[in-house]
Design a protein around this motif. Sequence first.
Motif, PDB file in Angstrom:
ATOM      1  N   GLY A  79     -32.983  23.743 -96.686  1.00  0.00           N
ATOM      2  CA  GLY A  79     -31.619  23.713 -97.203  1.00  0.00           C
ATOM      3  C   GLY A  79     -31.004  25.089 -97.352  1.00  0.00           C
ATOM      4  N   SER A  80     -31.791  26.125 -97.107  1.00  0.00           N
ATOM      5  CA  SER A  80     -31.249  27.487 -97.170  1.00  0.00           C
ATOM      6  C   SER A  80     -30.353  27.704 -95.945  1.00  0.00           C
ATOM      7  N   LYS A  81     -29.201  28.311 -96.180  1.00  0.00           N
ATOM      8  CA  LYS A  81     -28.252  28.416 -95.070  1.00  0.00           C
ATOM      9  C   LYS A  81     -27.172  29.432 -95.395  1.00  0.00           C
ATOM     10  N   LEU A  82     -26.427  29.768 -94.349  1.00  0.00           N
ATOM     11  CA  LEU A  82     -25.216  30.568 -94.464  1.00  0.00           C
ATOM     12  C   LEU A  82     -24.061  29.681 -94.033  1.00  0.00           C
ATOM     13  N   THR A  83     -23.130  29.470 -94.927  1.00  0.00           N
ATOM     14  CA  THR A  83     -21.958  28.639 -94.624  1.00  0.00           C
ATOM     15  C   THR A  83     -20.775  29.552 -94.391  1.00  0.00           C
ATOM     16  N   GLY A  84     -20.145  29.393 -93.245  1.00  0.00           N
ATOM     17  CA  GLY A  84     -19.090  30.308 -92.861  1.00  0.00           C
ATOM     18  C   GLY A  84     -17.871  30.241 -93.744  1.00  0.00           C
ATOM     19  N   ALA A  85     -17.270  31.410 -93.973  1.00  0.00           N
ATOM     20  CA  ALA A  85     -15.999  31.534 -94.683  1.00  0.00           C
ATOM     21  C   ALA A  85     -15.184  32.591 -93.956  1.00  0.00           C
ATOM     22  N   GLY A  86     -13.909  32.672 -94.299  1.00  0.00           N
ATOM     23  CA  GLY A  86     -13.052  33.618 -93.586  1.00  0.00           C
ATOM     24  C   GLY A  86     -12.998  33.269 -92.104  1.00  0.00           C
ATOM     25  N   ASN A  87     -13.262  34.240 -91.246  1.00  0.00           N
ATOM     26  CA  ASN A  87     -13.247  33.984 -89.806  1.00  0.00           C
ATOM     27  C   ASN A  87     -14.377  33.062 -89.366  1.00  0.00           C
TER      28      ASN A  87
END
Length: 787
Positions: free
Chosen positions: A423-431
């Motif tokens: 469940g560890s992750k990077l969820t995009g924000a901005g661009n």
Amino acid sequence: SSKTAIVTVQDVIAPTVLTQNITVDLDANGTSTITPEIIDNGSFDNCTIQSSVLDITSFDCANVGENTVTLTVTDVNGNVSSKTAIVTVQDVIAPTVLTQNITVDLDANGTSTITPEMIDNGSTDNCNFTTSLDILNFTCENVGENPVILTVTDASGNIATAKAIVKVQDITPANVVTQNIEVFLDTYGNASITQDQIDNGSTDACGITSLVLDNTSFSCDNLGENTVTLTATDINGNVSSATAIVTVTDNIAPIVETQNIQVALDANGNATITPEDVLVSNADDIETGKECNVTDAKFHAMYLSNYVKNYNNNYERSASKDASKSKKEKVDYSVRTDVAKRWGALYKFDSNGGKITKNLDGTANVAGTLVNKFNSKDKWIVTLNLKNASTWSEWRAKGKTYKGFWHTKKSYENWMYYELASGSKLTGAGNNSGTEVPIYHAPVSRKVGFQLGIKANLYDSDFGLSGWFYYKNRHGRWAQGDFNFDISNCDDLPIPEETVFTSDNCSIANTALDVTSFGCDDLGENTVNVSVTDQSGNTTTKAVTVTVLGDTPTVTIPDFKTVSGQKRNAVFLGYAETAHLCPTVSGGKGFTYEWKDEAGNLISTKAQPIVKPRVTTTYTVTVTNSNGCSAIDSIEICVIDTRSKNRRGNYNDKVLLHYNTRRGPKEFSVNKRAVKSFLRRGYTLGASNATCKTNEDVFEQPVKINTVTVFPNPSKGIFNVKLKNLEGSAHIKLFNMQGRLIQYRYIRNVRSQSRVTMGNYRLRDGVYAVKVITNGTTYTENIIIKK
């Protein structure tokens, strides 16, 4: 002529009586009088009526009605005649009615009856009369003023009436009947009752309007018997009351919430606990996780290698979709800012910073928004899930290590180590909006984990977190990244609302444990029952686990040989007289040693003592670790006498050996320097019949001679032993009266050392034996210790 004659004229005709019937009215006095004339209806007589007489001339109420009267008429000549007539007496005067108002009380049945006499206030009539009332009986419905009519009727039927007021009142209170009851406190320590529970059939003839209790609520302060009063008010305002006993009972046992605990044995091998140690009684007893602020470490919070281009193949992984199967795990420790600026990416937290939540179950979570240090529109929301928190010893036991050998020194021993969880992750924000990048633990072997502690981020001396991970870059290639955080301002997480505390609806009287003390035999998990009893004796018992921390030591004294090829675990008087005891110890640290002989005398506290027994002796070692736990082992050291004697029976400096021949064993003595060469040829130390020397060889019958002197005697603990006219070596031993060896001295040459100091100031008062053994002879003197 004339002659007179007497002519007697007689009137023999009686009067003719004529009568008439008459009617007379009684007067107000109830009487009436008549005369003959009223009855006479023209009576006559041939002569003259002299008198007329009635037999009855007066009448009263008793004569109402027809009365026969006789009129007797007498003429002047005495002729009498009579005749009857009817005199009708009548009462035409109505009674005079006099009334009075009265007050009457209803009886217990709610009724009351009156009589005319109670209303009559002196009514009168010229004759007899009777009275009557239109209402004689009254009930609760008549409470108040009631008009009644008194009717007076005389004997002649003349009637008169008058009104009166009968005031009916209810002065009888209700009959209050109560019953004793028992009530039970609820979980909040309260109980309430109603009047219906106390009322046991209270009644009132007219009716009860209200039943009221003086006390309807009870609490823990009212446990036991309580007197309550039930008050009844009837519809007419009469008040009455009665008491009852309300027994308040608490039958709800305490709520017990516990926690398993760990206790460490002290240096004496003991640990004690109290009920408060295992009971969760308030918020202070609850250990919660912590939430901390997360900020950037010295250079960055997150680094992504090969972020925009596959620049460094050190992090390239196989094309396998399974992120847990890596063929290359090489780590680049030197991340240069200029390289990261071109090919990788450095991130820091936005102005809100991040948060880390450390949970008691060994998990942790990091969340926050990371912004590219060189591109503010390049943002990622990090979700970092960590699991399996381990101490260094636990982590090391798994065969794992840490990173940062050149920075941390000994700090790593105090870190906590985690593994990256799913469940560890990077969820995009901005661009990067709409993009989600899973991250995986690096290296795949998990030999290095996410480390948390002082200097754990390697760059700062602050409390921080650091760890490596794999991710797929924009070209779909596996690349590596790392997190480096500073962590500060940690606060306890709030206690969950559903948390239960040890409590009682009233009060807790006492708490108890069935086991409060632990020792070395209790290492590990122990089930302990904690009991909580309230003031009413209700008890709840719950089991908890008390883990006693510490190590169980083990000790083994291995066998040894002082002389190669000779008897095991033996020393040889006159040749190899000492033994080096080297126990093998495990289970803990900080060991202490106590070596005792078989008489219980402490002979050494060294780990590996050298002993020199003169007789066969069993040595016992007690090894105690820093937890105060002990282990014991013993070894018997056989003492074989290999000393050689001269012709006079005195010991010399040679060693006795023997060897077996066809004719039997042969014994001979050799110089000590030649012993080894004989032993290599198969000779055996000692006489052919030599056995382990025992105490019996030493404790000979005392021989009192003047060549051994002990002084001063008595002594305060230190004394001298003077040897005179003795030759060779000597063994000087100090025994107490129980035969226990207290002290030992060996004199190699009595001539050069004729006086020996013995004893110590710790000796107890009493009589001791000093034995001097030389050339096979024992000399004994007694010494008195008196302080």
